[in-house]
Design an enzyme around this catalytic site. Sequence first.
Site, short mmCIF file in Angstrom:
data_model
loop_
_atom_site.label_atom_id
_atom_site.label_comp_id
_atom_site.label_asym_id
_atom_site.label_seq_id
_atom_site.Cartn_x
_atom_site.Cartn_y
_atom_site.Cartn_z
CD GLU A 149 -3.30 0.50 2.03
OE1 GLU A 149 -4.31 -0.09 1.68
OE2 GLU A 149 -3.11 0.88 3.19
CG HIS A 205 7.10 -29.66 3.06
ND1 HIS A 205 7.70 -30.85 2.75
CD2 HIS A 205 7.79 -29.17 4.12
CE1 HIS A 205 8.69 -31.09 3.60
NE2 HIS A 205 8.77 -30.07 4.44
CE LYS A 258 -11.80 2.35 1.31
NZ LYS A 258 -11.26 3.40 2.15
O1 LIG Z 1 -8.81 2.46 9.71
P1 LIG Z 1 -9.75 2.70 8.60
O2 LIG Z 1 -9.97 4.16 8.35
O3 LIG Z 1 -11.04 1.97 8.81
O4 LIG Z 1 -9.10 2.15 7.27
C1 LIG Z 1 -8.78 0.81 7.11
C2 LIG Z 1 -7.83 0.62 5.99
O5 LIG Z 1 -8.39 1.10 4.79
C3 LIG Z 1 -7.38 1.72 4.00
O6 LIG Z 1 -7.62 3.08 4.02
C4 LIG Z 1 -7.44 1.29 2.61
O7 LIG Z 1 -7.29 -0.08 2.50
C5 LIG Z 1 -6.07 1.38 4.71
O8 LIG Z 1 -5.07 2.26 4.42
C6 LIG Z 1 -6.53 1.36 6.11
O9 LIG Z 1 -5.60 0.75 6.95
#
Ligand SMILES: O=P(O)(O)OC[C@H]1O[C@](O)(CO)[C@@H](O)[C@@H]1O
Length: 615
Positions: free
Chosen positions: A394, A423, A528
């Site tokens: 990320e 394995h 998202k």
């Molecule tokens: O802590 P939050 O705001 O729920 O986000 C959870 C996760 O979602 C993200 O924003 C995207 O995967 C991550 O960087 C983060 O750790």
Amino acid sequence: MASLSGLYSSSPSLKPAKTLSVKALPAALTRDSFSFPHTPKPSHLPLTLSASRAVSRDISHTTDAKKELLKDPNALWQRYLDWLYQQKDLGLYLDVSRVGFTDEFVAEMEQRFQAAFKAMEDLEKGSIANPDEGRMVGHYWLRDSKLAPKPTLKTLIEKTLDSICSFADDIISGKIKPPSSPEGRFTQILSVGIGGSALGPQFVAEALAPDNPPLKIRFIDNTDPAGIDHQIAQLGPELASTLVIVISKSGGTPETRNGLLEVQKAFRDAGLNFAKQGVAITQENSLLDNTARIEGWLARFPMYDWVGGRTSVMSAVGLLPAALQGIDIREMLSGAAIMDEATRTTSLKNNPAALLAMCWYWATDGIGSKDMVILPYKDSLLLFSRYLQQLVMESLGKEFDLDGNTVNQGLTVYGNKGSTDQHAYIQQLREGVHNFFATFIEVLRDRPPGHDWELEPGVTCGDYLFGMLQGTRSALYANGRESISVTIEEVTPRTVGALIALYERAVGLYAFIVNINAYHQPGVEAGKKAAAEVLALQKRVLSVLNEASCKDPVEPLTLDEVADRCHAPEEIEMIYKIIAHMSANDRVLIAEGSCGSPRSVKVYLGECNVDDLYA
Ligand SMILES: O=P(O)(O)OC[C@H]1O[C@](O)(CO)[C@@H](O)[C@@H]1O
């Protein structure tokens, strides 16, 4: 430094004859016949810090004499000695001798590293190191609050740590009790969160929780209803003595919200008062924070704007669950602080994070052309690779560099543990496609003192594990596969803190070297947004079906008719998938045909909802 320039690159099968100065290469040399079928494009090259200088790799020493050097145990031993890094206070060692960087390469990287060290120093002083989001990057302050750029931040960090410790003490001692538990004290933690709000706590729990922790921990880290049901079912009557910690920096992540709603329903169904057992860890005034405040949850702990999710394990996110499991969080912080100090040195050779970053650059041409396979030979470190997957991918997986050039950077991380993985996929690592470099994590202490025994004369179970690690390292090397080894004496809060800090710094330095922002994640938003669009379409589909199903007689619709009435003919495939999913969950009925032949399907709702019609 060893006089072994070209040691590793001396064999054509080990290192391709190539340089990062791509344009200058003859075509035949731009491709590693054994490894990546990928010619670095000029646009991939890191352009700043040393824009005019591509870092060359020693490609000319492919003589037999050099190949012999590679096999010469004395030369290898010398290289091992020359490059071995040791952090005495932590009992941590880093061996980069099985990565084939040359003296010339190191010299050419020096200037970039000096610039990266300076950038890191500025970051630690509170510069806006995450420019896209206009944020400071302060996870280093969490373990040494006096580094925080403002006194108010220092106080906040210290107060939060104190309140975590005293809350954990009160929960463990039973001073704070669950309202309706026959046991009289909290026995379980249910942690609800995803990404950085789950991976750190999961890794720490797996690595450090004692066999009989004061509170056992479970995780809901997805919006999978069956997975959630499973966790709740496993708690059974202990739901009444479960502390639910909802973790979300933003306070608005859908998966976490859904997990919370599901858990709250389980509490209602069991006649329990969720608020008296709920704890929120989130930024002030987030949706989650407001919910917890308005509903009067048991406690709230802060997350900060200046700590990213993937580097949040040493904030309340990781510290509260750890403390509740009886893990010494101050020791974790102290291990991290020692590593932070060790990785501040501007001497490349004496800076373990810089050595890692340099090896990553060498092994992947600075463009992620090879994957990083993390192999801890210790069951308790199983989740380290998963934790690093987010931290590294990320942070480094970025389309654009800081100057807006398209770079498609990244570094793929995977792995589980040794010797188990021997394995599974080590066969391919040794003999198959050469698209990786390995990192072995070695733990010297096999078991607590006094518990060992020899299962055959002179050999313990742990000796086997040791042998498997060393054997795999040698076997990979003999076939031209590079590896790094990180050795710790024991898995303790201190060494786990140090490992986390080591990789955080390595990622940060590497990002500066390749000129990207390691602290944002714009790519995650696209998925998202698309998911939200699917759910919006599903609502339209339901409304269209509801209208048709309220007719007398009911009017089953074909997929084309549904799509037309949704004014979304171009979305017919998605509409088909939505209907197939709802049908599998008994939410729509198929009047004709089957989901296997979409054109034949006619669909309607089992029940007409008149309220929806006039909503
Ligand atoms: O802590 P939050 O705001 O729920 O986000 C959870 C996760 O979602 C993200 O924003 C995207 O995967 C991550 O960087 C983060 O750790």
